[in-house]
Write a protein that holds these residues in place. Structure first.
Motif, PDB file in Angstrom:
ATOM      1  N   LEU B 148       2.354 -23.529  -6.049  1.00 45.96           N
ATOM      2  CA  LEU B 148       2.003 -22.113  -6.170  1.00 45.96           C
ATOM      3  C   LEU B 148       1.524 -21.597  -4.823  1.00 45.96           C
ATOM      4  O   LEU B 148       0.726 -22.251  -4.147  1.00 45.96           O
ATOM      5  CB  LEU B 148       0.891 -21.932  -7.203  1.00 45.96           C
ATOM      6  N   ALA B 149       2.013 -20.430  -4.451  1.00 44.97           N
ATOM      7  CA  ALA B 149       1.593 -19.836  -3.186  1.00 44.97           C
ATOM      8  C   ALA B 149       1.592 -18.318  -3.336  1.00 44.97           C
ATOM      9  O   ALA B 149       2.439 -17.755  -4.040  1.00 44.97           O
ATOM     10  CB  ALA B 149       2.528 -20.255  -2.056  1.00 44.97           C
ATOM     11  N   GLN B 150       0.641 -17.706  -2.689  1.00 48.02           N
ATOM     12  CA  GLN B 150       0.584 -16.246  -2.705  1.00 48.02           C
ATOM     13  C   GLN B 150       1.350 -15.729  -1.497  1.00 48.02           C
ATOM     14  O   GLN B 150       1.036 -16.097  -0.355  1.00 48.02           O
ATOM     15  CB  GLN B 150      -0.871 -15.768  -2.649  1.00 48.02           C
ATOM     16  N   HIS B 151       2.314 -14.905  -1.751  1.00 51.26           N
ATOM     17  CA  HIS B 151       3.150 -14.358  -0.688  1.00 51.26           C
ATOM     18  C   HIS B 151       2.749 -12.913  -0.417  1.00 51.26           C
ATOM     19  O   HIS B 151       2.650 -12.109  -1.345  1.00 51.26           O
ATOM     20  CB  HIS B 151       4.624 -14.386  -1.094  1.00 51.26           C
ATOM     21  N   THR B 152       2.538 -12.613   0.834  1.00 51.15           N
ATOM     22  CA  THR B 152       2.225 -11.239   1.229  1.00 51.15           C
ATOM     23  C   THR B 152       3.143 -10.890   2.398  1.00 51.15           C
ATOM     24  O   THR B 152       3.210 -11.657   3.360  1.00 51.15           O
ATOM     25  CB  THR B 152       0.757 -11.106   1.677  1.00 51.15           C
ATOM     26  N   ALA B 153       3.816  -9.792   2.285  1.00 50.18           N
ATOM     27  CA  ALA B 153       4.691  -9.377   3.377  1.00 50.18           C
ATOM     28  C   ALA B 153       4.428  -7.917   3.691  1.00 50.18           C
ATOM     29  O   ALA B 153       4.077  -7.127   2.809  1.00 50.18           O
ATOM     30  CB  ALA B 153       6.157  -9.578   2.985  1.00 50.18           C
ATOM     31  N   SER B 154       4.534  -7.590   4.965  1.00 51.24           N
ATOM     32  CA  SER B 154       4.439  -6.177   5.345  1.00 51.24           C
ATOM     33  C   SER B 154       5.574  -5.880   6.310  1.00 51.24           C
ATOM     34  O   SER B 154       5.895  -6.697   7.172  1.00 51.24           O
ATOM     35  CB  SER B 154       3.076  -5.874   5.971  1.00 51.24           C
ATOM     36  N   MET B 155       6.166  -4.720   6.144  1.00 48.89           N
ATOM     37  CA  MET B 155       7.295  -4.347   6.994  1.00 48.89           C
ATOM     38  C   MET B 155       7.099  -2.915   7.453  1.00 48.89           C
ATOM     39  O   MET B 155       6.556  -2.088   6.722  1.00 48.89           O
ATOM     40  CB  MET B 155       8.619  -4.419   6.209  1.00 48.89           C
ATOM     41  N   ARG B 156       7.536  -2.669   8.661  1.00 46.39           N
ATOM     42  CA  ARG B 156       7.524  -1.289   9.164  1.00 46.39           C
ATOM     43  C   ARG B 156       8.961  -0.970   9.597  1.00 46.39           C
ATOM     44  O   ARG B 156       9.515  -1.663  10.456  1.00 46.39           O
ATOM     45  CB  ARG B 156       6.543  -1.161  10.319  1.00 46.39           C
ATOM     46  N   LEU B 157       9.518   0.055   8.968  1.00 42.38           N
ATOM     47  CA  LEU B 157      10.925   0.389   9.220  1.00 42.38           C
ATOM     48  C   LEU B 157      11.040   1.814   9.733  1.00 42.38           C
ATOM     49  O   LEU B 157      10.293   2.707   9.297  1.00 42.38           O
ATOM     50  CB  LEU B 157      11.739   0.257   7.932  1.00 42.38           C
ATOM     51  N   ALA B 198       6.177   7.107   4.797  1.00 45.29           N
ATOM     52  CA  ALA B 198       5.998   6.725   3.401  1.00 45.29           C
ATOM     53  C   ALA B 198       5.435   5.312   3.364  1.00 45.29           C
ATOM     54  O   ALA B 198       5.900   4.440   4.111  1.00 45.29           O
ATOM     55  CB  ALA B 198       7.330   6.768   2.673  1.00 45.29           C
ATOM     56  N   PHE B 199       4.398   5.149   2.537  1.00 46.14           N
ATOM     57  CA  PHE B 199       3.768   3.841   2.413  1.00 46.14           C
ATOM     58  C   PHE B 199       3.975   3.366   0.973  1.00 46.14           C
ATOM     59  O   PHE B 199       3.492   4.004   0.031  1.00 46.14           O
ATOM     60  CB  PHE B 199       2.276   3.951   2.726  1.00 46.14           C
ATOM     61  N   VAL B 200       4.682   2.293   0.835  1.00 47.13           N
ATOM     62  CA  VAL B 200       5.041   1.805  -0.495  1.00 47.13           C
ATOM     63  C   VAL B 200       4.527   0.376  -0.640  1.00 47.13           C
ATOM     64  O   VAL B 200       4.758  -0.452   0.249  1.00 47.13           O
ATOM     65  CB  VAL B 200       6.566   1.815  -0.703  1.00 47.13           C
ATOM     66  N   THR B 201       3.809   0.110  -1.743  1.00 46.54           N
ATOM     67  CA  THR B 201       3.380  -1.260  -2.031  1.00 46.54           C
ATOM     68  C   THR B 201       4.128  -1.730  -3.265  1.00 46.54           C
ATOM     69  O   THR B 201       4.054  -1.104  -4.328  1.00 46.54           O
ATOM     70  CB  THR B 201       1.866  -1.310  -2.283  1.00 46.54           C
ATOM     71  N   LEU B 202       4.852  -2.805  -3.097  1.00 49.21           N
ATOM     72  CA  LEU B 202       5.700  -3.312  -4.172  1.00 49.21           C
ATOM     73  C   LEU B 202       5.190  -4.672  -4.623  1.00 49.21           C
ATOM     74  O   LEU B 202       4.660  -5.442  -3.812  1.00 49.21           O
ATOM     75  CB  LEU B 202       7.142  -3.452  -3.680  1.00 49.21           C
ATOM     76  N   GLY B 220      16.285   0.406   7.134  1.00 48.58           N
ATOM     77  CA  GLY B 220      16.057   1.043   8.425  1.00 48.58           C
ATOM     78  C   GLY B 220      15.964  -0.006   9.520  1.00 48.58           C
ATOM     79  O   GLY B 220      16.250  -1.187   9.309  1.00 48.58           O
ATOM     80  N   VAL B 221      15.554   0.480  10.686  1.00 49.30           N
ATOM     81  CA  VAL B 221      15.397  -0.433  11.824  1.00 49.30           C
ATOM     82  C   VAL B 221      14.018  -1.086  11.713  1.00 49.30           C
ATOM     83  O   VAL B 221      12.998  -0.388  11.621  1.00 49.30           O
ATOM     84  CB  VAL B 221      15.507   0.340  13.157  1.00 49.30           C
ATOM     85  N   ILE B 222      14.005  -2.392  11.742  1.00 52.05           N
ATOM     86  CA  ILE B 222      12.715  -3.090  11.611  1.00 52.05           C
ATOM     87  C   ILE B 222      11.905  -2.902  12.891  1.00 52.05           C
ATOM     88  O   ILE B 222      12.357  -3.261  13.989  1.00 52.05           O
ATOM     89  CB  ILE B 222      12.921  -4.583  11.355  1.00 52.05           C
ATOM     90  N   VAL B 223      10.758  -2.321  12.733  1.00 50.35           N
ATOM     91  CA  VAL B 223       9.849  -2.159  13.874  1.00 50.35           C
ATOM     92  C   VAL B 223       8.913  -3.354  13.936  1.00 50.35           C
ATOM     93  O   VAL B 223       8.632  -3.906  15.002  1.00 50.35           O
ATOM     94  CB  VAL B 223       9.053  -0.840  13.749  1.00 50.35           C
ATOM     95  N   SER B 224       8.402  -3.758  12.813  1.00 48.12           N
ATOM     96  CA  SER B 224       7.572  -4.962  12.784  1.00 48.12           C
ATOM     97  C   SER B 224       7.633  -5.550  11.388  1.00 48.12           C
ATOM     98  O   SER B 224       7.953  -4.854  10.418  1.00 48.12           O
ATOM     99  CB  SER B 224       6.127  -4.649  13.168  1.00 48.12           C
ATOM    100  N   GLN B 225       7.311  -6.795  11.326  1.00 43.52           N
ATOM    101  CA  GLN B 225       7.360  -7.467  10.032  1.00 43.52           C
ATOM    102  C   GLN B 225       6.379  -8.625  10.047  1.00 43.52           C
ATOM    103  O   GLN B 225       6.267  -9.322  11.059  1.00 43.52           O
ATOM    104  CB  GLN B 225       8.779  -7.983   9.775  1.00 43.52           C
ATOM    105  N   ARG B 226       5.669  -8.792   8.977  1.00 36.51           N
ATOM    106  CA  ARG B 226       4.693  -9.870   8.919  1.00 36.51           C
ATOM    107  C   ARG B 226       4.761 -10.496   7.533  1.00 36.51           C
ATOM    108  O   ARG B 226       4.774  -9.796   6.528  1.00 36.51           O
ATOM    109  CB  ARG B 226       3.292  -9.310   9.179  1.00 36.51           C
ATOM    110  N   ILE B 299       4.537  -6.778  -1.302  1.00 33.92           N
ATOM    111  CA  ILE B 299       5.295  -6.334  -0.124  1.00 33.92           C
ATOM    112  C   ILE B 299       4.867  -4.911   0.209  1.00 33.92           C
ATOM    113  O   ILE B 299       5.025  -3.999  -0.604  1.00 33.92           O
ATOM    114  CB  ILE B 299       6.817  -6.370  -0.378  1.00 33.92           C
ATOM    115  N   SER B 300       4.293  -4.750   1.381  1.00 28.57           N
ATOM    116  CA  SER B 300       3.896  -3.408   1.838  1.00 28.57           C
ATOM    117  C   SER B 300       4.962  -2.913   2.798  1.00 28.57           C
ATOM    118  O   SER B 300       5.224  -3.551   3.831  1.00 28.57           O
ATOM    119  CB  SER B 300       2.542  -3.460   2.544  1.00 28.57           C
ATOM    120  N   VAL B 301       5.549  -1.799   2.467  1.00 36.62           N
ATOM    121  CA  VAL B 301       6.619  -1.254   3.302  1.00 36.62           C
ATOM    122  C   VAL B 301       6.160   0.087   3.858  1.00 36.62           C
ATOM    123  O   VAL B 301       5.702   0.954   3.103  1.00 36.62           O
ATOM    124  CB  VAL B 301       7.918  -1.055   2.485  1.00 36.62           C
ATOM    125  N   THR B 302       6.255   0.214   5.143  1.00 39.93           N
ATOM    126  CA  THR B 302       5.962   1.500   5.778  1.00 39.93           C
ATOM    127  C   THR B 302       7.272   2.035   6.335  1.00 39.93           C
ATOM    128  O   THR B 302       7.912   1.371   7.161  1.00 39.93           O
ATOM    129  CB  THR B 302       4.930   1.330   6.907  1.00 39.93           C
TER     130      THR B 302
END
Lengths: 174, 373
Positions: B148-157, B198-202, B220-226, B299-302
């Protein structure tokens, strides 16, 4: 002749030879500094006693034997002057003692005018004349000896000689 | 030799007379001879060792050696900490995820950027079980999907305009739902002007996170991703073990209560039983929450239209990482040296000033004595 252990070979003369060679130098220096033959005799003896005690520290690479001995003589003389200063302050008899010394001849071979002129100079002035004229040390060595710059040493010598010349001239006229 | 410029001709007579000053009297000479003859001559002593060492040259060598040592330590640290075998500068999002799913506690500092993230990276779309090169291969030693693992991702597009912003926001929400997840929050902001965000948390099932990120990257174009993965298996195991222990305790207490015991002991055991049951309930809830969180990734998407956004720089190679780490260590070493200098310099200055003042005072005093004598 010996060398310093653990260092590059540097010839070191024996103390007896150094003492024999530089005794007159030390004596003349102290005579000029104290203007008192008896005192110069005593301080010369003290100087060589101390020099023998410190002989193991003598490093010929750092200074010539004559300069090293004169440094010790200067320390001995300054110790004497300090003691005299304290005694004078305590007993206030320095003036009488000094006038008693004035009556005795300073040194043989000097004209009365020169001797009188020398007596009127300060010990500091006589010292620089002793170093540069009597002992014939070069300007750099004399300046290092006195702990002053070469320029200051030259200035001090120039003033001392001019002052001595004026004194000698005035005594000669009198 | 006396300086000829100072001892000019008018002093000749004085100089001549002074150089005829008598030498030491015979009595003094004899005394000094006796002294030199009687006293044993001490052995010459080597100059003090510190005097030999304390030269400008040795000081220079010491400083140079210390500097070289500091640089060597910094370089060694940089090389050791730069890692090995992961010189691939741009791990594509899909490829990066596969090994990471199996990593126990991993913080993948993102920075994944592909020149055209819209053109999805090819195909190292390794499934969680597949091994990928380098470090990723090591990471797969843990069986993916079983821990089991908690996955957290954030992306800026970055998207082209506000119309596209609106469309991609809706598309992001649709992707989450299509994968069995949901939209935890959405914030669509379009102030006056042509730009908008737009800030979307999925929340999407963890098993679908790879697919989710791949689809979201196409918006979109990935500006940053974590991407951050935190292993919670041990935590769950510990809680499970504690629950089992408490249940054994409960059974033991229940057995004991059925026996003939004193009222006092019965009362005490009943209290313990209630406490143990409450603890079991609490731990079970806690385990359930942890498991639920592990099953749904965040997943946090900006999404933004701002032109100022630059593409994320590719992650540095090993040499660059080593150089950066070395520079960091070197900066810390320099800071330490400066700190020590700042602390010590007042003491050194005070000591030197005291020494100089003492010597000057002594010299002035001696000079005054000589002026008066």
């Amino acid at each position: 002749v010996s060398t310093h252990p653990g260092t590059a070979a540097v010839e070191r003369p024996a103390f007896a030879a150094v003492a024999e060679r530089h005794l007159d130098t030390v004596y003349r220096y102290l005579l000029m500094l104290t203007k008192d033959r008896q005192l110069a005799d005593d301080l010369t003896g003290d100087t060589f006693v101390k020099a023998l005690r410190l002989w193991s520290r003598f490093d010929p690479r750092r200074a010539s034997a004559a300069t090293w001995l004169c440094q010790i003589a200067r320390t001995i003389a300054l110790d004497h002057f300090r003691a005299e200063d304290r005694r004078r302050k305590r007993e206030d008899r320095y003036a009488r003692a000094e006038s008693a010394w004035d009556d005795r001849p300073f040194a043989e071979g000097l004209s009365p005018a020169l001797e009188a002129g020398l007596r009127e100079l300060s010990a500091a002035e006589r010292e620089v004349i002793a170093l540069r004229v009597v002992l014939e040390l070069d300007g750099d060595t004399a300046a290092r000896f006195l702990g002053i710059s070469r320029t200051a040493c030259s200035t001090r010598l120039s003033r001392a000689l001019h002052k001595l010349e004026e004194k000698v001239r005035s005594h000669a006229v009198a | 030799m006396p300086s000829p410029e100072l001892i000019d001709e008018r002093f000749d007579e004085i100089v001549r007379q002074l150089r005829t000053l008598p030498g030491a009297p015979e009595a003094v000479r004899e005394r000094v001879r006796e002294l030199a003859a009687q006293e044993p001559e001490p052995e010459p002593r080597a100059p003090a060792r510190w005097r030999t060492w304390l030269t400008f040259r040795s000081l220079g060598w010491t400083v140079a050696s210390a500097g070289a040592g500091f640089v060597a330590v910094a370089l060694a640290y940089g090389v050791i900490t730069s890692g090995a075998g992961d010189d691939e500068p741009t791990l594509a999002p899909r490829a990066a995820l596969a090994p990471l799913q199996a990593t126990r506690t991993t913080n993948v500092g993102a920075e994944s950027a592909d020149a055209g993230a819209t053109a999805a990276p090819p195909t190292s779309t390794a499934t969680p079980g597949q091994a990928v090169a380098g470090r990723a291969r090591d990471a797969t030693t843990l069986p993916p999907g079983r821990r089991l693992a908690q996955h957290t991702a954030s992306m800026r597009l970055r998207v082209s305009d506000v119309d596209e912003l609106s469309r991609t926001t809706r598309e992001a929400m649709r992707i989450a739902r299509s994968l069995g997840g949901f939209v935890a929050s959405v914030n669509y902001a379009r102030p006056k002007g042509d730009d908008g965000d737009a800030f979307v948390t999925l929340r999407v099932p963890t098993v679908k996170i790879q697919e989710a990120i791949a689809q979201l990257s196409d918006l979109g174009v990935i500006v940053s991703q974590r991407i951050e993965i935190r292993d919670v298996q041990n935590q769950v195991n510990d809680v499970t073990a504690e629950i089992a222990r408490l249940r054994r305790t409960i059974r033991r207490i229940e057995t004991r209560l059925q026996q003939q015991i004193s009222d006092d002991e019965r009362f005490r055991l009943q209290l313990q039983l209630e406490q143990a049951r409450a603890n079991v309930r609490s731990l079970t809830d806690q385990r359930g929450r942890t498991v639920r969180r592990a099953r749904l990734a965040v997943i946090s998407v900006t999404l933004t239209t701002r032109e100022g956004e630059q593409k994320a720089a590719p992650p540095p190679g090993r040499v660059e990482r080593a150089a950066r780490n070395a520079a960091t260590v070197l900066a810390k070493e320099l800071a330490g040296i400066v700190y020590v200098l700042i602390v010590l310099s007042p003491l050194v200055v005070l000591g030197a000033a005291a020494l100089v003042a003492t010597r000057a005072h002594r010299r002035r005093f001696d000079q005054r004595l000589l002026e008066q004598a």
